[in-house]
Scaffold this active site. Structure first.
Site, PDB file in Angstrom:
ATOM      1  N   HIS A  34      39.844  36.984  33.346  1.00  0.00           N
ATOM      2  CA  HIS A  34      38.652  37.273  32.533  1.00  0.00           C
ATOM      3  C   HIS A  34      38.724  38.736  32.089  1.00  0.00           C
ATOM      4  CE1 HIS A  34      37.261  39.179  36.184  1.00  0.00           C
ATOM      5  NE2 HIS A  34      37.347  38.046  36.847  1.00  0.00           N
ATOM      6  N   HIS A  37      39.774  41.428  34.606  1.00  0.00           N
ATOM      7  CA  HIS A  37      41.226  41.555  34.823  1.00  0.00           C
ATOM      8  C   HIS A  37      41.876  42.288  33.652  1.00  0.00           C
ATOM      9  CE1 HIS A  37      40.640  37.640  37.156  1.00  0.00           C
ATOM     10  NE2 HIS A  37      41.189  38.438  38.046  1.00  0.00           N
ATOM     11  N   ASP A 151      35.778  43.488  44.496  1.00  0.00           N
ATOM     12  CA  ASP A 151      36.275  43.264  45.857  1.00  0.00           C
ATOM     13  C   ASP A 151      36.438  44.634  46.513  1.00  0.00           C
ATOM     14  OD1 ASP A 151      36.801  40.300  45.853  1.00  0.00           O
ATOM     15  OD2 ASP A 151      37.914  40.910  44.074  1.00  0.00           O
TER      16      ASP A 151
HETATM   17  O1  PAF Z   1      41.804  40.060  44.270  1.00  0.00           O
HETATM   18  C1  PAF Z   1      42.622  39.127  44.135  1.00  0.00           C
HETATM   19  O2  PAF Z   1      42.681  38.441  43.136  1.00  0.00           O
HETATM   20  C2  PAF Z   1      43.567  38.809  45.300  1.00  0.00           C
HETATM   21  O3  PAF Z   1      42.934  39.029  46.519  1.00  0.00           O
HETATM   22  C3  PAF Z   1      44.879  39.584  45.210  1.00  0.00           C
HETATM   23  C4  PAF Z   1      44.686  41.071  45.331  1.00  0.00           C
HETATM   24  C5  PAF Z   1      45.590  39.260  43.909  1.00  0.00           C
HETATM   25  C6  PAF Z   1      45.812  39.147  46.352  1.00  0.00           C
HETATM   26  O4  PAF Z   1      46.091  37.791  46.303  1.00  0.00           O
END
Ligand code: PAF
Length: 283
Positions: A34, A37, A151
């Site tokens: 999205h 990202h 996150d």
């Molecule tokens: O944040 C994410 O999408 C995942 O935790 C990551 C960092 C790609 C690890 O799989």
């Protein structure tokens, strides 16, 4: 954009880039991309010679089989989106390729960061995240890794891993991207029912109100207020709401001067688990 499924092919390509003294900005993802990202990819591209993205739904970080199975997979569309922001390289491996046939987590000590919040509710999650991110860093050898602050606990844990394992990469935390109604962008949002999607902006609205209350009330009172709000909500179920020190992620009762705080929340909207967080000002 060059697309690799095999890490040995990718490593060969990266070694050419390195011998040409190219810098690499890396964005690890699980796909279903999205705008959040894409903002990381744009930053990686802007600040480095080459932007590398990985798309891999990492099984070892899921404690819930159904969540793993239902995680959205939209590779064709992801490729189009990455091309639209001029991403240079995509690594989209199978589990066997990236894990060398041994799909298992290592066990990490993140100085206690892993025992709070997500760590309490998702067994083994951060061992899985640490394992895959460390493996990806070893393959991609980036100069800078970009991670979203949605996150936030993951971001702090990755910084800790880099510090403790002396990994030669800088970690940059990037702002949360939100929909117009305030819902934090997440790959899981596409799985919300219409009803739950309409209800979900309540999460950020409540975080903002809680931030205001933190100016006059202590953490315990604010937590109690948020819990009460969610108890009354017919569609959203609160898993946790915590006000914590940004550096240690330890929950706090009273704010102290010169410390940074953040509130963290996890909510079920039907069977979809949503997380969010917000910086709290310390008056
Ligand atoms: O944040 C994410 O999408 C995942 O935790 C990551 C960092 C790609 C690890 O799989």
């Amino acid at each position: 954009m060059k697309i690799f499924q095999s890490k040995s092919e990718l490593k060969k390509y990266i070694s050419h880039l390195k011998s040409d003294k190219k810098t690499i900005g890396f964005v690890p993802t699980m796909g279903a991309l999205h705008q959040g990202h894409l903002s990381l990819v744009k930053k990686a591209k802007d600040k480095n010679d080459v932007a590398v993205v990985s798309i891999f739904v990492n099984p070892t970080q899921f404690d819930n089989k159904e969540d793993l199975e239902k995680y959205p997979k939209t590779l064709e569309n992801d490729i189009k989106l990455l091309e639209s922001v001029n991403c240079d390289v995509l690594y989209a491996p199978t589990a066997d390729d990236v894990y060398d046939g041994n799909v298992k987590s290592e066990s990490f000590d993140f100085d206690g960061l892993e025992h709070q919040m997500e760590g309490k509710f998702r067994d083994g999650h951060f061992d899985g995240v640490g394992t895959i991110v460390k493996a990806l860093f070893e393959i991609v050898t980036p100069d800078v890794g970009y991670f979203g602050k949605k996150d936030f606990q993951q971001l702090q844990i990755i910084k800790k891993m880099v510090e403790k394992h002396n990994l030669p990469v800088k970690i940059k935390g990037m702002p949360i991207f939100r929909e117009e109604d305030g819902l934090a962008m997440s790959s899981r949002n596409t799985r919300l029912t219409k009803e739950h999607r309409e209800a979900a902006p309540f999460i950020y609205k409540t975080l903002k109100k809680a931030r205001k209350k933190f100016g006059t009330k202590n953490a315990k009172e604010v937590v109690a207020w948020v819990e009460k709000k969610f108890k009354k909500h017919p569609l959203l179920e609160l898993e946790y709401f915590t006000i914590a020190n940004e550096a240690t992620l330890q929950p706090i009762e009273n704010a102290e001067p010169n410390k940074k705080y953040r509130a963290f929340i996890a909510v079920y909207a039907g069977d979809i688990r949503l997380i969010d967080n917000i910086r709290f000002k310390n008056n």
